[in-house]
Design a protein around this motif. Structure first.
Motif, PDB file in Angstrom:
ATOM      1  N   UNK A  30     -60.810  47.476  19.602  1.00 61.50           N
ATOM      2  CA  UNK A  30     -59.494  46.920  19.917  1.00 61.50           C
ATOM      3  C   UNK A  30     -58.906  46.053  18.812  1.00 61.50           C
ATOM      4  N   UNK A  31     -59.649  45.895  17.700  1.00 65.21           N
ATOM      5  CA  UNK A  31     -59.221  44.949  16.672  1.00 65.21           C
ATOM      6  C   UNK A  31     -57.834  45.280  16.120  1.00 65.21           C
ATOM      7  N   UNK A  32     -57.580  46.573  15.852  1.00 69.81           N
ATOM      8  CA  UNK A  32     -56.289  46.964  15.277  1.00 69.81           C
ATOM      9  C   UNK A  32     -55.157  46.698  16.262  1.00 69.81           C
ATOM     10  N   UNK A  33     -55.380  46.989  17.533  1.00 66.59           N
ATOM     11  CA  UNK A  33     -54.349  46.732  18.545  1.00 66.59           C
ATOM     12  C   UNK A  33     -54.002  45.249  18.605  1.00 66.59           C
ATOM     13  N   UNK A  34     -55.015  44.399  18.704  1.00 68.64           N
ATOM     14  CA  UNK A  34     -54.759  42.960  18.869  1.00 68.64           C
ATOM     15  C   UNK A  34     -54.183  42.335  17.607  1.00 68.64           C
ATOM     16  N   UNK A  35     -54.550  42.879  16.435  1.00 69.36           N
ATOM     17  CA  UNK A  35     -54.023  42.325  15.181  1.00 69.36           C
ATOM     18  C   UNK A  35     -52.604  42.793  14.900  1.00 69.36           C
ATOM     19  N   UNK A  36     -52.123  43.790  15.657  1.00 66.10           N
ATOM     20  CA  UNK A  36     -50.828  44.398  15.343  1.00 66.10           C
ATOM     21  C   UNK A  36     -49.649  43.529  15.741  1.00 66.10           C
ATOM     22  N   UNK A  37     -49.868  42.571  16.635  1.00 62.75           N
ATOM     23  CA  UNK A  37     -48.734  41.787  17.119  1.00 62.75           C
ATOM     24  C   UNK A  37     -49.209  40.409  17.543  1.00 62.75           C
ATOM     25  N   UNK A  38     -48.984  39.425  16.688  1.00 65.14           N
ATOM     26  CA  UNK A  38     -49.461  38.069  16.951  1.00 65.14           C
ATOM     27  C   UNK A  38     -48.514  37.259  17.823  1.00 65.14           C
ATOM     28  N   UNK A  39     -47.347  37.826  18.187  1.00 64.35           N
ATOM     29  CA  UNK A  39     -46.389  37.064  18.985  1.00 64.35           C
ATOM     30  C   UNK A  39     -46.271  37.598  20.410  1.00 64.35           C
ATOM     31  N   UNK A  40     -47.145  38.507  20.806  1.00 58.92           N
ATOM     32  CA  UNK A  40     -47.090  39.048  22.164  1.00 58.92           C
ATOM     33  C   UNK A  40     -47.415  37.965  23.181  1.00 58.92           C
ATOM     34  N   UNK A  41     -46.765  38.045  24.339  1.00 63.87           N
ATOM     35  CA  UNK A  41     -47.048  37.141  25.455  1.00 63.87           C
ATOM     36  C   UNK A  41     -48.064  37.739  26.415  1.00 63.87           C
ATOM     37  N   UNK A  42     -48.179  39.065  26.400  1.00 65.73           N
ATOM     38  CA  UNK A  42     -49.030  39.760  27.364  1.00 65.73           C
ATOM     39  C   UNK A  42     -49.495  41.068  26.732  1.00 65.73           C
TER      40      UNK A  42
ATOM     41  N   UNK B 202     -61.298  39.350  23.645  1.00 69.29           N
ATOM     42  CA  UNK B 202     -60.855  38.941  22.310  1.00 69.29           C
ATOM     43  C   UNK B 202     -59.395  38.494  22.258  1.00 69.29           C
ATOM     44  N   UNK B 203     -58.596  38.881  23.238  1.00 71.28           N
ATOM     45  CA  UNK B 203     -57.175  38.556  23.197  1.00 71.28           C
ATOM     46  C   UNK B 203     -56.942  37.056  23.400  1.00 71.28           C
ATOM     47  N   UNK B 204     -55.990  36.514  22.639  1.00 66.57           N
ATOM     48  CA  UNK B 204     -55.626  35.097  22.774  1.00 66.57           C
ATOM     49  C   UNK B 204     -54.566  34.878  23.842  1.00 66.57           C
ATOM     50  N   UNK B 205     -54.043  35.962  24.415  1.00 63.74           N
ATOM     51  CA  UNK B 205     -53.016  35.872  25.455  1.00 63.74           C
ATOM     52  C   UNK B 205     -53.511  36.628  26.685  1.00 63.74           C
ATOM     53  N   UNK B 206     -52.876  36.435  27.843  1.00 60.37           N
ATOM     54  CA  UNK B 206     -53.304  37.172  29.038  1.00 60.37           C
ATOM     55  C   UNK B 206     -53.326  38.676  28.795  1.00 60.37           C
ATOM     56  N   UNK B 207     -54.376  39.320  29.316  1.00 54.71           N
ATOM     57  CA  UNK B 207     -54.547  40.759  29.192  1.00 54.71           C
ATOM     58  C   UNK B 207     -54.662  41.374  30.569  1.00 54.71           C
ATOM     59  N   UNK B 208     -53.844  42.372  30.856  1.00 56.05           N
ATOM     60  CA  UNK B 208     -53.902  43.071  32.135  1.00 56.05           C
ATOM     61  C   UNK B 208     -54.504  44.456  31.931  1.00 56.05           C
ATOM     62  N   UNK B 209     -55.545  44.745  32.702  1.00 50.84           N
ATOM     63  CA  UNK B 209     -56.231  46.030  32.661  1.00 50.84           C
ATOM     64  C   UNK B 209     -55.840  46.792  33.924  1.00 50.84           C
ATOM     65  N   UNK B 210     -55.172  47.926  33.739  1.00 57.20           N
ATOM     66  CA  UNK B 210     -54.624  48.690  34.869  1.00 57.20           C
ATOM     67  C   UNK B 210     -55.467  49.948  35.056  1.00 57.20           C
TER      68      UNK B 210
END
Length: 280
Positions: free
Chosen positions: A77-89, A115-123
């Protein structure tokens, strides 16, 4: 406007995540960055097509949201999480009852949520909207204060009830300390009632395994919210944390909220109390 980072790769699970984002965007003005990660053996051109199809579907589902697409080369998931540092969710899909079906794919939902610094929703794959409550697990040690705020906010803006669950594991023949745990639950209910007067709040207090209690109570839930201790993916697996157990095991979306991502509920004490009940 809330910024949502949606992981999408065309699977049944990621389509469920997209549908959940669309449903939520009807209540919350949203800018969605639909992101597909092309791992090094995958066709980037094919994933460009998949990403565009996902974006078109999302735009049809909710015309009020703005949508952009990204296809990135890298590893999850590293590339996904590093792709956007301003996401809220962050929102991703998961295959129900298969959180560790392979070393490459199975750990991804857990690793993203840890690893996410913001809330993560798993659907979960096959998700459909339900009228049930927003359920939040509250442990009282500080790790769930942000989760309580997130859950109360989601319940208020989707006009659902909020079910606060406080459960603890009792050692064999050990003391229950029920009065102490009741005080923890009472503080959580009071914090919600001060900030969200009029919100219908229910609460459950049980001396039992927290993960099993949450799974049982969440069968009809619209959303389940838990806090994250940020132990790391392997620590979560080895220690049997609540989030590790629940990711991939529930039919309801699961939101994992890091303690530092939101401030705790804190409001003046002269507001009307919420409508509070304790389920039988």
């Amino acid at each position: 406007m809330e910024h949502v980072l949606l992981g999408f790769e065309g699977s049944e699970a990621s389509v469920a995540a997209l549908e959940w984002v669309a449903q939520r965007a009807r209540h919350v003005p949203s800018h969605v960055t639909l992101t597909t990660v092309a791992e090094f053996f995958e066709s980037e051109r094919e994933l460009q097509r998949v990403a565009q199809q996902g974006a078109d579907l999302l735009r049809r589902r909710v015309t009020s949201a703005t949508v952009e697409t990204r296809v990135l080369r890298g590893w999850m998931p590293e590339t996904l999480l590093a792709s956007d540092r301003v996401a809220d969710l962050v929102v991703i899909g998961s295959h129900l009852y298969a959180p560790v079906r392979s070393m490459l794919k199975g750990w991804v939902p857990l690793r993203v949520s840890v690893q996410s610094a913001v809330p993560t929703c798993v659907v979960p794959a096959g998700w459909h909207d339900r009228p049930g409550p927003v359920v939040v697990g509250y442990d009282g040690d500080g790790s769930a204060d942000a989760a309580l705020r997130f859950a109360a906010s989601e319940a208020a803006r989707t006009k659902r009830s909020l079910l606060i669950v406080h459960a603890w594991t009792v050692a064999p023949l050990g003391p229950r300390h029920e009065a102490e745990h009741q005080a923890v639950l009472d503080r959580a209910v009071l914090a919600v009632s001060r900030t969200y007067p009029g919100l219908h709040v229910e609460h459950v207090l049980l001396a039992d395994d927290p993960a099993l209690v949450l799974e049982a109570l969440a069968r009809e839930a619209s959303l389940v919210v838990v806090g994250s201790h940020h132990h790391g993916a392997l620590a979560g697996g080895l220690l049997g944390t609540v989030a590790w157990y629940l990711v991939g095991a529930m039919a309801a979306p699961l939101c994992v909220v890091p303690p530092e991502s939101l401030t705790p509920l804190d409001a003046p004490g002269h507001t009307a109390p919420a409508n509070v009940t304790a389920p039988a």
